[in-house]
Design a protein around this motif. Sequence first.
Motif, PDB file in Angstrom:
ATOM      1  N   LEU A 196      57.134  36.440  51.324  1.00 21.00           N
ATOM      2  CA  LEU A 196      56.694  36.570  52.718  1.00 21.00           C
ATOM      3  C   LEU A 196      56.085  37.947  52.970  1.00 21.00           C
ATOM      4  N   ILE A 197      56.652  38.966  52.365  1.00 22.29           N
ATOM      5  CA  ILE A 197      56.081  40.311  52.505  1.00 22.29           C
ATOM      6  C   ILE A 197      54.675  40.357  51.906  1.00 22.29           C
ATOM      7  N   GLN A 198      54.495  39.732  50.754  1.00 20.67           N
ATOM      8  CA  GLN A 198      53.176  39.704  50.137  1.00 20.67           C
ATOM      9  C   GLN A 198      52.167  38.940  50.984  1.00 20.67           C
ATOM     10  N   VAL A 199      52.573  37.810  51.536  1.00 19.18           N
ATOM     11  CA  VAL A 199      51.668  37.038  52.390  1.00 19.18           C
ATOM     12  C   VAL A 199      51.277  37.847  53.625  1.00 19.18           C
ATOM     13  N   LEU A 200      52.245  38.500  54.232  1.00 19.16           N
ATOM     14  CA  LEU A 200      51.966  39.310  55.426  1.00 19.16           C
ATOM     15  C   LEU A 200      51.009  40.443  55.105  1.00 19.16           C
ATOM     16  N   LEU A 201      51.230  41.127  54.000  1.00 19.61           N
ATOM     17  CA  LEU A 201      50.329  42.212  53.616  1.00 19.61           C
ATOM     18  C   LEU A 201      48.933  41.684  53.307  1.00 19.61           C
ATOM     19  N   GLY A 202      48.842  40.508  52.715  1.00 18.57           N
ATOM     20  CA  GLY A 202      47.537  39.935  52.423  1.00 18.57           C
ATOM     21  C   GLY A 202      46.788  39.507  53.671  1.00 18.57           C
ATOM     22  N   VAL A 203      47.494  38.968  54.654  1.00 14.20           N
ATOM     23  CA  VAL A 203      46.853  38.516  55.895  1.00 14.20           C
ATOM     24  C   VAL A 203      46.287  39.698  56.675  1.00 14.20           C
ATOM     25  N   VAL A 204      46.998  40.812  56.681  1.00 14.71           N
ATOM     26  CA  VAL A 204      46.526  41.999  57.411  1.00 14.71           C
ATOM     27  C   VAL A 204      45.624  42.876  56.549  1.00 14.71           C
ATOM     28  N   LYS A 205      45.112  42.338  55.441  1.00  8.97           N
ATOM     29  CA  LYS A 205      44.146  43.028  54.584  1.00  8.97           C
ATOM     30  C   LYS A 205      44.719  44.314  53.981  1.00  8.97           C
ATOM     31  N   PHE A 206      45.943  44.219  53.497  1.00  4.31           N
ATOM     32  CA  PHE A 206      46.577  45.377  52.883  1.00  4.31           C
ATOM     33  C   PHE A 206      46.543  45.270  51.366  1.00  4.31           C
ATOM     34  N   GLY A 207      45.501  44.626  50.852  1.00  3.62           N
ATOM     35  CA  GLY A 207      45.407  44.474  49.409  1.00  3.62           C
ATOM     36  C   GLY A 207      45.238  45.784  48.664  1.00  3.62           C
ATOM     37  N   PHE A 208      44.809  46.832  49.375  1.00  3.35           N
ATOM     38  CA  PHE A 208      44.619  48.125  48.729  1.00  3.35           C
ATOM     39  C   PHE A 208      45.941  48.824  48.442  1.00  3.35           C
ATOM     40  N   VAL A 209      47.063  48.248  48.900  1.00  2.00           N
ATOM     41  CA  VAL A 209      48.348  48.932  48.714  1.00  2.00           C
ATOM     42  C   VAL A 209      48.668  49.129  47.235  1.00  2.00           C
ATOM     43  N   GLY A 210      48.138  48.244  46.392  1.00  2.00           N
ATOM     44  CA  GLY A 210      48.395  48.388  44.958  1.00  2.00           C
ATOM     45  C   GLY A 210      47.723  49.598  44.347  1.00  2.00           C
ATOM     46  N   THR A 211      46.708  50.149  45.044  1.00  2.00           N
ATOM     47  CA  THR A 211      46.024  51.313  44.490  1.00  2.00           C
ATOM     48  C   THR A 211      46.891  52.566  44.523  1.00  2.00           C
ATOM     49  N   TYR A 212      47.951  52.561  45.328  1.00  2.00           N
ATOM     50  CA  TYR A 212      48.836  53.721  45.375  1.00  2.00           C
ATOM     51  C   TYR A 212      49.741  53.790  44.144  1.00  2.00           C
ATOM     52  N   LEU A 213      49.723  52.747  43.339  1.00  2.00           N
ATOM     53  CA  LEU A 213      50.463  52.781  42.076  1.00  2.00           C
ATOM     54  C   LEU A 213      49.458  53.083  40.970  1.00  2.00           C
ATOM     55  N   SER A 214      49.382  54.344  40.602  1.00  2.00           N
ATOM     56  CA  SER A 214      48.417  54.744  39.589  1.00  2.00           C
ATOM     57  C   SER A 214      48.824  54.195  38.226  1.00  2.00           C
ATOM     58  N   GLU A 215      47.884  54.216  37.300  1.00  2.00           N
ATOM     59  CA  GLU A 215      48.159  53.678  35.964  1.00  2.00           C
ATOM     60  C   GLU A 215      49.268  54.449  35.245  1.00  2.00           C
ATOM     61  N   PRO A 216      49.277  55.794  35.265  1.00  2.00           N
ATOM     62  CA  PRO A 216      50.413  56.489  34.630  1.00  2.00           C
ATOM     63  C   PRO A 216      51.747  56.119  35.270  1.00  2.00           C
ATOM     64  N   LEU A 217      51.757  55.946  36.579  1.00  2.00           N
ATOM     65  CA  LEU A 217      52.999  55.579  37.260  1.00  2.00           C
ATOM     66  C   LEU A 217      53.480  54.201  36.823  1.00  2.00           C
ATOM     67  N   VAL A 218      52.554  53.227  36.795  1.00  2.00           N
ATOM     68  CA  VAL A 218      52.936  51.858  36.430  1.00  2.00           C
ATOM     69  C   VAL A 218      53.401  51.797  34.984  1.00  2.00           C
ATOM     70  N   ARG A 219      52.705  52.484  34.094  1.00  2.00           N
ATOM     71  CA  ARG A 219      53.081  52.448  32.679  1.00  2.00           C
ATOM     72  C   ARG A 219      54.433  53.127  32.450  1.00  2.00           C
ATOM     73  N   ALA A 220      54.671  54.239  33.126  1.00  2.00           N
ATOM     74  CA  ALA A 220      55.971  54.895  32.999  1.00  2.00           C
ATOM     75  C   ALA A 220      57.078  54.031  33.601  1.00  2.00           C
ATOM     76  N   TYR A 221      56.771  53.370  34.706  1.00  2.00           N
ATOM     77  CA  TYR A 221      57.769  52.514  35.353  1.00  2.00           C
ATOM     78  C   TYR A 221      58.146  51.337  34.459  1.00  2.00           C
ATOM     79  N   THR A 222      57.153  50.695  33.867  1.00  2.00           N
ATOM     80  CA  THR A 222      57.443  49.570  32.974  1.00  2.00           C
ATOM     81  C   THR A 222      58.149  50.027  31.698  1.00  2.00           C
ATOM     82  N   THR A 223      57.833  51.242  31.233  1.00  2.00           N
ATOM     83  CA  THR A 223      58.528  51.774  30.058  1.00  2.00           C
ATOM     84  C   THR A 223      60.003  51.997  30.356  1.00  2.00           C
ATOM     85  N   ALA A 224      60.291  52.574  31.520  1.00  2.00           N
ATOM     86  CA  ALA A 224      61.688  52.768  31.908  1.00  2.00           C
ATOM     87  C   ALA A 224      62.379  51.431  32.162  1.00  2.00           C
TER      88      ALA A 224
END
Length: 755
Positions: A196-224
Amino acid sequence: MQLLLPQQCSGICFWLHVCSQKESLYLDRVRQMESARRSGRFRVERDVLDELKLEEVTQRKSYQSIVSRLPVLYWLPKYSVWDYGMPDLISGISVGIMHLPQGMAYALLASLPPVFGLYSSLYPALVYFFFGTSRHVSIGTFTVLSIMVGSVTERLAPDVDFQKANGTNITAEVDVTARDSYRVQVAAATTVLGGLIQVLLGVVKFGFVGTYLSEPLVRAYTTAAAAHAVVAQLKYVLGVSPTRFSGPLSLVYTLKDVCSLLPNTHLPTLLVSAVTIVLLIAAKELNSFLSSKLPVPIPVELITIVAGTLISSYAHLNTNYTISVVGEIPSGLSSPSVPDVSLFGEVIRDAFALAIVGYAITISLGKTFALKHGYKVDSNQELVALGLSNTVGGFFQCFSVCSSMSRSLIQDTTGGKTQMAGVASSLIVLVTILKLGTLFQELPKAVLSAIVFVNLKGMFKQYYDIVTLWRSSKIDLVVWLVTWVSTLLLNLDLGLAASVTFALFTVIFRTQLPAYSVLGNIPGTELYVDIETHREARGIPGVTIFRSSATVYFANADLYLEALKEKVCKNDIKPTTATLEDEPGGTERENGTVFVIPTTPRTLDGRWEYLKGGDPDCTSLGWMSELQDGDTTTLGSSSEDTLSHDLERVSLGSLGKWTWDIHSIILDLSTANFIDTVAIKTMKNIFQDFSEIDVDIYMAASVVEQLEHGDFFSEKITKRRLFASVHDAVLHCLNHLRSSSSPSSSSGCCDTNCW
């Protein structure tokens, strides 16, 4: 015949004249009415046509809106069975075969029975078929999300809450059925809320929220997260039962408990795990070596679970060696049920983290494949599609899903063309649930844990990012390390929040320490680059072009002003007499004021001279006799109040005796996308200060509207000082200098490129 008198004749003529006029007026009126009727008819016809066009446009927009929300309506009517049917079928079967072992294995990561991993591989993929825009991602279970769900289920449904009571005594035996039932409810509630949170963010055009997770951050997060997965699977690999902790430092406490239980390791279980891991690694390496010669990859994981099930069934590993097996797998599909809404308050933080991480992984994979195959992925629609997949899946007891790198690569390399490959893979999972599920009841859990271990190999390779980032970007390396440490120690939800917060602070930090440069022109072009880093750049005589690498705003406005003065002092000011460095006297600085103690006979003994805002590093002071009246004071004879009053009187105007090499300064703000009120005030001060020493200030900027709202323009600062580009400003400065040197020159902008 009676003769008419002249008076009578005149009356008759008058009457005829009146009648003829009335007839003419009548005919004119008829013509006007006819013309009006015709024009009205035409106007009605035009109105009808306009209404039809408006209705057509409305229908077209409505259709486009429906298609954008339901993309299957766009591509399915154009689907070519002859061109895409067979590649999608082969790809779907290959991905479906991977869904079976991964779904059951990742269900263990989520601390749920394996059959719910198969459910999570079925329903969300079917929903994504209708709403997704990526043609190559495989929606289903994923390692990181499974670990995150497992942390929630074990926190809210720990084993100690389901220990069986024997009279007044509580035994160590756990009611597994009740525990698993409640964990399924927790996982379903978390999944629905995250969807439901994802649907709400998509309806209000918040698709750019994923850009705040940079590639080094995502890779380090998945490694941990991979480290969390390893610790979570140790109990199945070693055959021990450690206490599972939750909250900060839970990984450390769990690992400590596992180490204390190492003497109690169940050797048959460890043997099965070790053999399976070795065989899987060897088979995957062989599969990779033969990938160019094989039309489809060998289904190593499926062969492993089939072989493990057969060996366990015929050797009776569960009864003879007490090796833990999957157990009962219900055949058939479960009926949908409404999740427990009362759990939403306890899982909202975890649901939000699942929503953001799942979307970031999905959109990154989707854009990668879209760029490779030349189509577009709608980020907002992907957010809605993933949210609906999780929401609908939650009603069927699924846990959170997203795209999987391994399965998506298989779908791409085996020739998958459209989302129909996802339908084919879902059919494989459906047949397994309905007819083949009961065959895997004797599958050892150690085999599934071994599959998880081997699939984490790619995430462990991400530790090489430390070496890469050390060479390329130290700040990204710090983000990587902080994310990894915080995720390990603070758990997955708090670790993500801390990582994103730290990453945003690094952005703010970098905007406060930008690179300031003076620009020069590359001959024969309209390009302006840093003079210090580009040897071919040539400075413009009499013009200084100043640029900041960051947008000027309240946090760095003062730094911008100081850097501008430093650059101008360093490059363009020359005193008419000896400099400060040549003076044998000393200097003192107090509250931004430079005090110079001259020791030559040319000055008065015991007297100090000062210049407000002076800088001994870049400013040279003249002799007292060369300063203007009122700009010097004797400290020994002046009171503190008098000194303060005199300091306020000093301005850049006191530099009037100095010789300047410049007549114009151009502030390059062309890259700025906004400007706040603090920065506007700073710009005003720059214009005012440099006008006192007859230096013109110009700006190259595009934020005209924001400057207008901030009352930047006035009688002294007009739009004639604002230009669309640096080159336009340079041309104006040179033309203005040329025209001002002419006796017939007139003040004003002679360039047509100013705003």
